[in-house]
Design a protein around this motif. Sequence first.
Motif, PDB file in Angstrom:
ATOM      1  N   SER A 109       0.863  -1.191   0.057  1.00  0.00           N
ATOM      2  CA  SER A 109      -0.082   0.052   0.036  1.00  0.00           C
ATOM      3  C   SER A 109       0.922   1.162   0.003  1.00  0.00           C
ATOM      4  O   SER A 109       2.114   1.231   0.333  1.00  0.00           O
ATOM      5  CB  SER A 109      -0.817   0.102   1.386  1.00  0.00           C
ATOM      6  OG  SER A 109      -0.077  -0.176   2.415  1.00  0.00           O
ATOM      7  N   ASP A 110       0.373   2.409  -0.527  1.00  0.00           N
ATOM      8  CA  ASP A 110       0.783   3.506  -0.392  1.00  0.00           C
ATOM      9  C   ASP A 110       0.237   4.388   0.703  1.00  0.00           C
ATOM     10  O   ASP A 110      -1.091   4.316   0.790  1.00  0.00           O
ATOM     11  CB  ASP A 110       0.837   4.210  -1.627  1.00  0.00           C
ATOM     12  CG  ASP A 110       1.703   3.997  -2.681  1.00  0.00           C
ATOM     13  OD1 ASP A 110       2.717   3.319  -2.366  1.00  0.00           O
ATOM     14  OD2 ASP A 110       1.511   4.107  -3.846  1.00  0.00           O
ATOM     15  N   ARG A 123       0.660  11.293  -2.340  1.00  0.00           N
ATOM     16  CA  ARG A 123       1.071  10.248  -1.340  1.00  0.00           C
ATOM     17  C   ARG A 123       2.108  10.785  -0.285  1.00  0.00           C
ATOM     18  O   ARG A 123       2.985  11.758  -0.576  1.00  0.00           O
ATOM     19  CB  ARG A 123       2.102   9.524  -2.368  1.00  0.00           C
ATOM     20  CG  ARG A 123       1.554   8.345  -3.195  1.00  0.00           C
ATOM     21  CD  ARG A 123       2.144   7.650  -4.060  1.00  0.00           C
ATOM     22  NE  ARG A 123       3.608   7.086  -3.351  1.00  0.00           N
ATOM     23  CZ  ARG A 123       4.453   6.173  -3.855  1.00  0.00           C
ATOM     24  NH1 ARG A 123       4.097   5.946  -5.268  1.00  0.00           N
ATOM     25  NH2 ARG A 123       5.477   5.866  -3.234  1.00  0.00           N
ATOM     26  N   ASP A 125       4.207   9.581   1.432  1.00  0.00           N
ATOM     27  CA  ASP A 125       5.920   9.260   1.462  1.00  0.00           C
ATOM     28  C   ASP A 125       6.577  10.102   0.482  1.00  0.00           C
ATOM     29  O   ASP A 125       7.798  10.303   0.669  1.00  0.00           O
ATOM     30  CB  ASP A 125       5.980   7.800   1.101  1.00  0.00           C
ATOM     31  CG  ASP A 125       5.276   6.997  -0.024  1.00  0.00           C
ATOM     32  OD1 ASP A 125       4.207   7.779  -0.538  1.00  0.00           O
ATOM     33  OD2 ASP A 125       5.980   6.358  -1.032  1.00  0.00           O
ATOM     34  N   LYS A 126       5.701  10.644  -0.569  1.00  0.00           N
ATOM     35  CA  LYS A 126       6.833  11.390  -1.482  1.00  0.00           C
ATOM     36  C   LYS A 126       6.969  12.673  -0.803  1.00  0.00           C
ATOM     37  O   LYS A 126       8.132  13.371  -0.983  1.00  0.00           O
ATOM     38  CB  LYS A 126       5.786  11.799  -2.687  1.00  0.00           C
ATOM     39  CG  LYS A 126       5.648  10.627  -3.838  1.00  0.00           C
ATOM     40  CD  LYS A 126       6.898  10.233  -4.377  1.00  0.00           C
ATOM     41  CE  LYS A 126       7.021   8.821  -5.005  1.00  0.00           C
ATOM     42  NZ  LYS A 126       8.307   8.398  -5.496  1.00  0.00           N
ATOM     43  N   PRO A 168      -3.327   4.073   4.924  1.00  0.00           N
ATOM     44  CA  PRO A 168      -2.720   3.043   3.741  1.00  0.00           C
ATOM     45  C   PRO A 168      -3.798   2.905   2.715  1.00  0.00           C
ATOM     46  O   PRO A 168      -5.076   2.982   3.096  1.00  0.00           O
ATOM     47  CB  PRO A 168      -2.412   1.963   4.414  1.00  0.00           C
ATOM     48  CG  PRO A 168      -3.146   1.814   5.685  1.00  0.00           C
ATOM     49  CD  PRO A 168      -3.414   3.254   5.999  1.00  0.00           C
ATOM     50  N   LEU A 171      -2.594  -1.103  -3.288  1.00  0.00           N
ATOM     51  CA  LEU A 171      -2.459  -0.802  -4.476  1.00  0.00           C
ATOM     52  C   LEU A 171      -2.986  -2.172  -5.618  1.00  0.00           C
ATOM     53  O   LEU A 171      -3.126  -1.825  -6.687  1.00  0.00           O
ATOM     54  CB  LEU A 171      -0.945  -0.857  -5.056  1.00  0.00           C
ATOM     55  CG  LEU A 171      -0.401   0.485  -4.371  1.00  0.00           C
ATOM     56  CD1 LEU A 171       1.008   0.664  -4.652  1.00  0.00           C
ATOM     57  CD2 LEU A 171      -0.999   1.742  -4.340  1.00  0.00           C
ATOM     58  N   ARG A 226      -1.323  -2.318 -10.969  1.00  0.00           N
ATOM     59  CA  ARG A 226      -1.299  -1.821  -9.583  1.00  0.00           C
ATOM     60  C   ARG A 226      -2.079  -0.442  -9.626  1.00  0.00           C
ATOM     61  O   ARG A 226      -1.951   0.523 -10.609  1.00  0.00           O
ATOM     62  CB  ARG A 226       0.125  -1.409  -9.248  1.00  0.00           C
ATOM     63  CG  ARG A 226       0.954  -2.455  -9.000  1.00  0.00           C
ATOM     64  CD  ARG A 226       2.593  -2.009  -8.984  1.00  0.00           C
ATOM     65  NE  ARG A 226       3.261  -3.362  -9.000  1.00  0.00           N
ATOM     66  CZ  ARG A 226       4.584  -3.379  -8.591  1.00  0.00           C
ATOM     67  NH1 ARG A 226       5.367  -2.271  -8.593  1.00  0.00           N
ATOM     68  NH2 ARG A 226       5.232  -4.313  -8.926  1.00  0.00           N
ATOM     69  N   GLU A 228      -2.132   2.447  -8.930  1.00  0.00           N
ATOM     70  CA  GLU A 228      -0.879   3.802  -8.583  1.00  0.00           C
ATOM     71  C   GLU A 228      -1.788   4.982  -8.285  1.00  0.00           C
ATOM     72  O   GLU A 228      -2.840   5.200  -8.819  1.00  0.00           O
ATOM     73  CB  GLU A 228      -0.219   3.767  -9.534  1.00  0.00           C
ATOM     74  CG  GLU A 228       0.777   2.875 -10.130  1.00  0.00           C
ATOM     75  CD  GLU A 228       2.114   2.622  -9.217  1.00  0.00           C
ATOM     76  OE1 GLU A 228       1.983   3.287  -8.220  1.00  0.00           O
ATOM     77  OE2 GLU A 228       2.774   1.550  -9.365  1.00  0.00           O
TER      78      GLU A 228
END
Length: 508
Positions: A109-110, A123, A125-126, A168, A171, A226, A228
Amino acid sequence: MNRKQSRGSRFTVYSLRLTVYEDSVAAPNIDTIVSLSKRRGFVYPSSEIYGGLGSAWDYGPMGVELCNNVRAAWWRWMVHDRDDIEGLDSSIILNRLVWKYSGHEDTFSDPLVDCKECKSRFRADKFVEEYREKLAELQLFNWGDMFLRSDIIKCPTCGESSWTEPRPFNLMFRTHVGATAEDDPAALVYLRPETAQGIFINFLNILTTSRRKLPFGVAQIGKSFRNEVTPGNFIFRTREFEQMEMEYFVRPGEDEKAHQEWIDNCYTWFTGLGMSADNLRLYEQPKEELAHYAKRTVDIQYRFFPEREDEEKQWDELMGIANRTDFDLRTHSKKPEDAEGKRLNPDSNEDLSYFDELTKERFYPYVIEPAAGVNRTMLALLMDAYSEKTNDKGEKRVILKLHPQMAPIKAAILPLAKNKPEIVGMAKAIKRSLQPLLRAVYDDTGGIGKLYARQDEIGTPVCITVDHQSLEDEAVTVRDRDTWEQERVRVSDLPEHLLKRLTPVNGL
Ligand code: GAP
């Protein structure tokens, strides 16, 4: 990487005939390739007549040939030219339990975060990558502190710093098998997000039917999916894409050496396809980036974003080469137990361990996994091959200096006068005679200058022109795409002449 080492590695390296494209100026950005692709039939935006579908692309007449060439070169290199690798084509939809035990249901997961002001979604995390130094300086290490209790991270859309808590987002694409209710959990399945698991669950089948001994590998090419959160950059990141993956099974203890050999081999494969070493680099994933199954992962990165000022941001992943340890075979096996003697996988019917006849030991093999994308390889090839040249009239021409083995069309047969039946007849006969050997096309839809320009732009290594003189001397003009030099070749010598120019050879 020491490239000399890779030449001396014990693996057979399949290399295509190396042409050194010293004068090649790679594409200045992906947009240049987007417009070339649409103009010349490599890639079109998908569903365009209905307004398109974000980040979905269709591969046109040139694109499908180029993709086929990438797949064929990889398969030949990975499977046919070696003695230790088998092929596989497993299902896209697998039993849901595969994804439970592989860890994808829980961890693939993202983290998503929404801007409360403008409702844009990102996102998380980016942002962390982008603000890494500042966040570390202020000792902000968890999501809550980063997004809820500080105003460091600003929304790129509205500039505010008002965030929801990151959560979360898995994906994997979900669907249901059979005529069941949409919410019936028993019917829930996923479209595979990687081809690799199809290989692990077939480990015993392949071991038994091919009577393999370690070390050996299993290769597979196929679509993966995915959902995305931030797809984009043309075919670089899409929701439907194609992977070329190989799982190489080795004895524990022999994994590190095999891993390094595969890293070297894969790098050499990309340069063998004609990609410039200036645009390729190896990236060692730091511990915090490693997937849950990986002991070490090295990415081969390509300079996909040369226009970015910050050099570090010009690179992104083309291929990952991971040491997955024995995680996958172990997790899909029925035998492993926890400290209380409870089976870790009560759903599996098999034990995917290996019995070593030599040492009389049973163990779970370690896995080295080179995993590349067909689409990213195609994008890198197009970017690397892109060059511009000015002709004597001062006009700018695009030349796609693709490796001959990658070129969608190998030879174009062009009649100098399309209203002269003898010339047209001779050109078509030459095309027919070359057809069984290589992909050739006949084209008379423009003046010779235009025809040459079109073939240069799609990367055709040679154009063969039939003129009035050809009717007399049974010879044709062969024009080279990269130098524009022309030479006269007898029609009877053409097959040998072309095969010499276009055929792969082994070794570097
Ligand atoms: N089995 C390991 C695995 O799937 P990965 O790094 O996630 O590893 C391997 O994927 C390769 O697949 C990447 O290096 C990339 O070339 C390609 N790939 C992954 N996600 C992609 C996407 N959304 N669009 C296009 N290609 C993708």
